[in-house]
Design a protein around this motif. Structure first.
Motif, PDB file in Angstrom:
ATOM      1  N   ASP A 125      -2.978  -7.354  -3.563  1.00  0.00           N
ATOM      2  CA  ASP A 125      -1.782  -6.893  -4.251  1.00  0.00           C
ATOM      3  C   ASP A 125      -1.379  -5.512  -3.742  1.00  0.00           C
ATOM      4  O   ASP A 125      -1.973  -4.971  -2.810  1.00  0.00           O
ATOM      5  N   VAL A 126      -0.371  -4.952  -4.390  1.00  0.00           N
ATOM      6  CA  VAL A 126       0.201  -3.691  -3.907  1.00  0.00           C
ATOM      7  C   VAL A 126      -0.823  -2.556  -3.893  1.00  0.00           C
ATOM      8  O   VAL A 126      -0.730  -1.634  -3.075  1.00  0.00           O
ATOM      9  N   ARG A 185      -2.683  -2.552  -0.539  1.00  0.00           N
ATOM     10  CA  ARG A 185      -1.854  -2.540   0.658  1.00  0.00           C
ATOM     11  C   ARG A 185      -1.155  -1.208   0.855  1.00  0.00           C
ATOM     12  O   ARG A 185      -0.252  -1.091   1.681  1.00  0.00           O
ATOM     13  N   SER A 186      -1.561  -0.184   0.098  1.00  0.00           N
ATOM     14  CA  SER A 186      -0.868   1.092   0.156  1.00  0.00           C
ATOM     15  C   SER A 186      -1.821   2.228   0.503  1.00  0.00           C
ATOM     16  O   SER A 186      -3.035   2.154   0.251  1.00  0.00           O
ATOM     17  N   LEU A 206       3.242   1.524   2.551  1.00  0.00           N
ATOM     18  CA  LEU A 206       2.927   0.188   2.050  1.00  0.00           C
ATOM     19  C   LEU A 206       3.110  -0.814   3.179  1.00  0.00           C
ATOM     20  O   LEU A 206       4.110  -0.772   3.906  1.00  0.00           O
ATOM     21  N   TRP A 221       2.779  -5.105   4.473  1.00  0.00           N
ATOM     22  CA  TRP A 221       3.011  -6.455   3.958  1.00  0.00           C
ATOM     23  C   TRP A 221       3.024  -7.415   5.140  1.00  0.00           C
ATOM     24  O   TRP A 221       3.499  -7.068   6.224  1.00  0.00           O
ATOM     25  N   ARG A 274       6.033   2.866  -4.656  1.00  0.00           N
ATOM     26  CA  ARG A 274       5.447   1.742  -3.934  1.00  0.00           C
ATOM     27  C   ARG A 274       5.757   0.409  -4.595  1.00  0.00           C
ATOM     28  O   ARG A 274       5.850  -0.610  -3.914  1.00  0.00           O
ATOM     29  N   ASN A 295       7.518  -2.595  -2.524  1.00  0.00           N
ATOM     30  CA  ASN A 295       7.025  -3.970  -2.533  1.00  0.00           C
ATOM     31  C   ASN A 295       8.133  -4.950  -2.924  1.00  0.00           C
ATOM     32  O   ASN A 295       8.245  -6.039  -2.352  1.00  0.00           O
ATOM     33  N   GLU A 296       8.966  -4.552  -3.884  1.00  0.00           N
ATOM     34  CA  GLU A 296      10.092  -5.392  -4.275  1.00  0.00           C
ATOM     35  C   GLU A 296      11.047  -5.597  -3.098  1.00  0.00           C
ATOM     36  O   GLU A 296      11.652  -6.669  -2.948  1.00  0.00           O
TER      37      GLU A 296
END
Length: 253
Positions: free
Chosen positions: A58-59, A62-63, A92, A94, A237, A241-242
């Motif tokens: 999850d976020v 990944r940050s 971040l 992805w 962040r 992510n959005e």
């Protein structure tokens, strides 16, 4: 649920020195006649992402928190007369399930509302390259008139954002973008203000028709009453992510 919330509120781990150096090198050298510096920087960022982040998580995993922004990295840009080290840094990553070429049309949308989270209005004006990027032009240059709304404020501002078509030394295709504000912007109501903002983005072709994405943002926003940097980084962040998810949803149609 509370445990998840408090975990998310914890600041991301500090990025490695090579990560921070590469991100700032890419920001500062974005327009260089020789793309080698940007290419090397992004190759290094790919290595650091593989070593430091879990792209399947999850976020929160990944940050990273890059180093404070060095003024040399933005010396070539017209920007507010403020110390760049006052910005809050957030990175971040992805892995998009879509191929690199599927992302290119998003940059060429004049109306970005459908792909930009929290945007009430987002009009992209093309300054150069819109008729030929990325097939026959190395650069795409834009000016963006934006109104964004979140729980903290509604703010109108102008963002300059450019893209560059690149190829890594191993032949894989890549895209870079650099965004910045030439002037700060006050919230429509209240005492909040975006003082300065700089960003570098990476899209990198991966095996299996996936795309590695990275967004590194250094932004300074003042709040009344003041807000903690940890909360600012958290909300930043989540918004980043959005953005990734919104782009993937647009590609999926």
């Amino acid at each position: 649920m509370l445990a998840l919330f408090f975990t998310a509120c914890e600041p991301p781990p500090a990025a490695s020195e090579p990560f921070s150096d590469a991100a700032m090198a890419a920001l500062g050298a974005f327009d260089d006649d020789d793309p080698a510096i940007v290419v090397r920087a992004f190759a290094q960022l790919e290595v650091e992402i593989a070593e430091e982040l879990d792209l399947d998580g999850d976020v929160t995993v990944r940050s990273l928190t890059p180093d404070e922004l060095d003024g040399d990295a933005v010396a070539g840009l017209e920007h507010p007369d403020r110390d760049p080290s006052l910005t809050v840094p957030v990175a971040l990553a992805w892995r998009s399930p879509h191929p690199l070429a599927a992302h290119d049309p998003i940059a060429l949308l004049a109306d970005q509302v459908g792909v930009e989270p929290f945007a009430l209005a987002y009009t992209r004006s093309f300054l150069d390259g819109d008729e030929c990027y990325p097939d026959a032009c190395e650069f795409l240059r834009t000016e963006n008139t934006i109104i964004k709304e979140n729980v903290a404020m509604t703010v109108s501002f102008t963002l300059f954002k450019d893209w560059r078509d690149l190829a890594l030394d191993d032949g894989r295709a890549a895209r870079a973008s650099r965004g910045w504000m030439k002037a700060g912007a006050d919230a429509d109501e209240g005492g909040e203000r975006i003082e300065q903002s700089y960003a570098i983005e990476l899209w990198l072709e991966e095996p299996g028709d996936t795309t590695l994405r990275l967004l590194v943002l250094w932004a300074e926003t003042t709040f009344d009453p003041p807000e903690s940097e940890d909360i600012i980084a958290l909300t930043t962040r989540i918004g980043m992510n959005e953005l990734f998810l919104s782009h993937d949803a647009w590609i999926e149609g």
